[in-house]
Design a protein around this motif. Sequence first.
Motif, PDB file in Angstrom:
ATOM      1  N   ALA A   1       0.895  -1.088  -0.096  1.00  0.00           N
ATOM      2  CA  ALA A   1      -0.006  -0.144   0.095  1.00  0.00           C
ATOM      3  C   ALA A   1       1.010   1.146   0.145  1.00  0.00           C
ATOM      4  N   ALA A   2       2.112   1.236   0.573  1.00  0.00           N
ATOM      5  CA  ALA A   2       3.037   2.369   0.679  1.00  0.00           C
ATOM      6  C   ALA A   2       3.327   2.539  -0.681  1.00  0.00           C
ATOM      7  N   LEU A   3       3.703   1.523  -1.393  1.00  0.00           N
ATOM      8  CA  LEU A   3       4.327   1.712  -2.888  1.00  0.00           C
ATOM      9  C   LEU A   3       3.275   2.371  -3.630  1.00  0.00           C
TER      10      LEU A   3
ATOM     11  N   ARG B   1      -2.225  -0.598  -8.827  1.00  0.00           N
ATOM     12  CA  ARG B   1      -2.795  -2.113  -8.161  1.00  0.00           C
ATOM     13  C   ARG B   1      -1.197  -2.893  -7.943  1.00  0.00           C
ATOM     14  N   ILE B   2      -1.190  -3.574  -6.690  1.00  0.00           N
ATOM     15  CA  ILE B   2       0.039  -3.843  -6.430  1.00  0.00           C
ATOM     16  C   ILE B   2      -0.260  -5.519  -6.213  1.00  0.00           C
ATOM     17  N   GLU B   3       0.231  -6.422  -7.037  1.00  0.00           N
ATOM     18  CA  GLU B   3       0.130  -7.962  -6.405  1.00  0.00           C
ATOM     19  C   GLU B   3       1.768  -8.078  -5.674  1.00  0.00           C
TER      20      GLU B   3
ATOM     21  N   TYR C   1      11.060 -11.597  -2.941  1.00  0.00           N
ATOM     22  CA  TYR C   1       9.618 -11.110  -2.529  1.00  0.00           C
ATOM     23  C   TYR C   1       9.583 -10.082  -3.854  1.00  0.00           C
ATOM     24  N   VAL C   2       8.488 -10.178  -4.420  1.00  0.00           N
ATOM     25  CA  VAL C   2       8.199  -9.550  -5.799  1.00  0.00           C
ATOM     26  C   VAL C   2       7.073  -8.588  -5.680  1.00  0.00           C
ATOM     27  N   PHE C   3       7.104  -7.519  -6.019  1.00  0.00           N
ATOM     28  CA  PHE C   3       6.155  -6.394  -6.282  1.00  0.00           C
ATOM     29  C   PHE C   3       5.743  -6.127  -7.523  1.00  0.00           C
TER      30      PHE C   3
ATOM     31  N   LEU D   1      12.755   0.971  -1.901  1.00  0.00           N
ATOM     32  CA  LEU D   1      12.476  -0.671  -1.775  1.00  0.00           C
ATOM     33  C   LEU D   1      13.765  -1.158  -2.866  1.00  0.00           C
ATOM     34  N   SER D   2      13.913  -0.074  -3.812  1.00  0.00           N
ATOM     35  CA  SER D   2      15.005  -0.752  -4.889  1.00  0.00           C
ATOM     36  C   SER D   2      16.354  -0.602  -4.365  1.00  0.00           C
ATOM     37  N   GLY D   3      16.479   0.217  -3.351  1.00  0.00           N
ATOM     38  CA  GLY D   3      18.196   0.705  -3.225  1.00  0.00           C
ATOM     39  C   GLY D   3      18.669  -0.216  -1.791  1.00  0.00           C
TER      40      GLY D   3
END
Length: 127
Positions: free
Chosen positions: A46-48, A73-75, A83-85, A116-118
């Motif tokens: 939800a934050a992303l 929408r995030i799955e 862990y995949v977003f 999250l990517s760093g």
Amino acid sequence: MEVNIHRGAGPLQHVIEIGPHTLLTDAPKSLGGEETGPEPHDLLAAALAACTAITVTMYAKRKGYDLQDIDVRIEHGQKDGAYVFTRRIRYVGSLADDEKARLTDIANKCPVHKTLSGEIRIVTEAV
């Protein structure tokens, strides 16, 4: 900003306090929770999604793009050892293809995405 968490009413429920805001988090019934709030990974997704929507909307307004709405929408979940977003963005409005492409570039620069990517360091202090 500080986030405080303390035990809630249910067996695994916790109350999250962020400034003047209060949220609940819980676990699914299959893990002994009562599902009174989102699981922690759902809050992270939800934050992303929220950061993406806010960042893209701010950029579109500044550039005068006709972005009337954005649906993010995030799955998320474990896949192949990571862990995949998976983020799906739908832009609503009269936007040219190059504007949509630019908005997607901007989505990849939202602060939560960058975090999250760093490199992430978690410092734990028991007090």
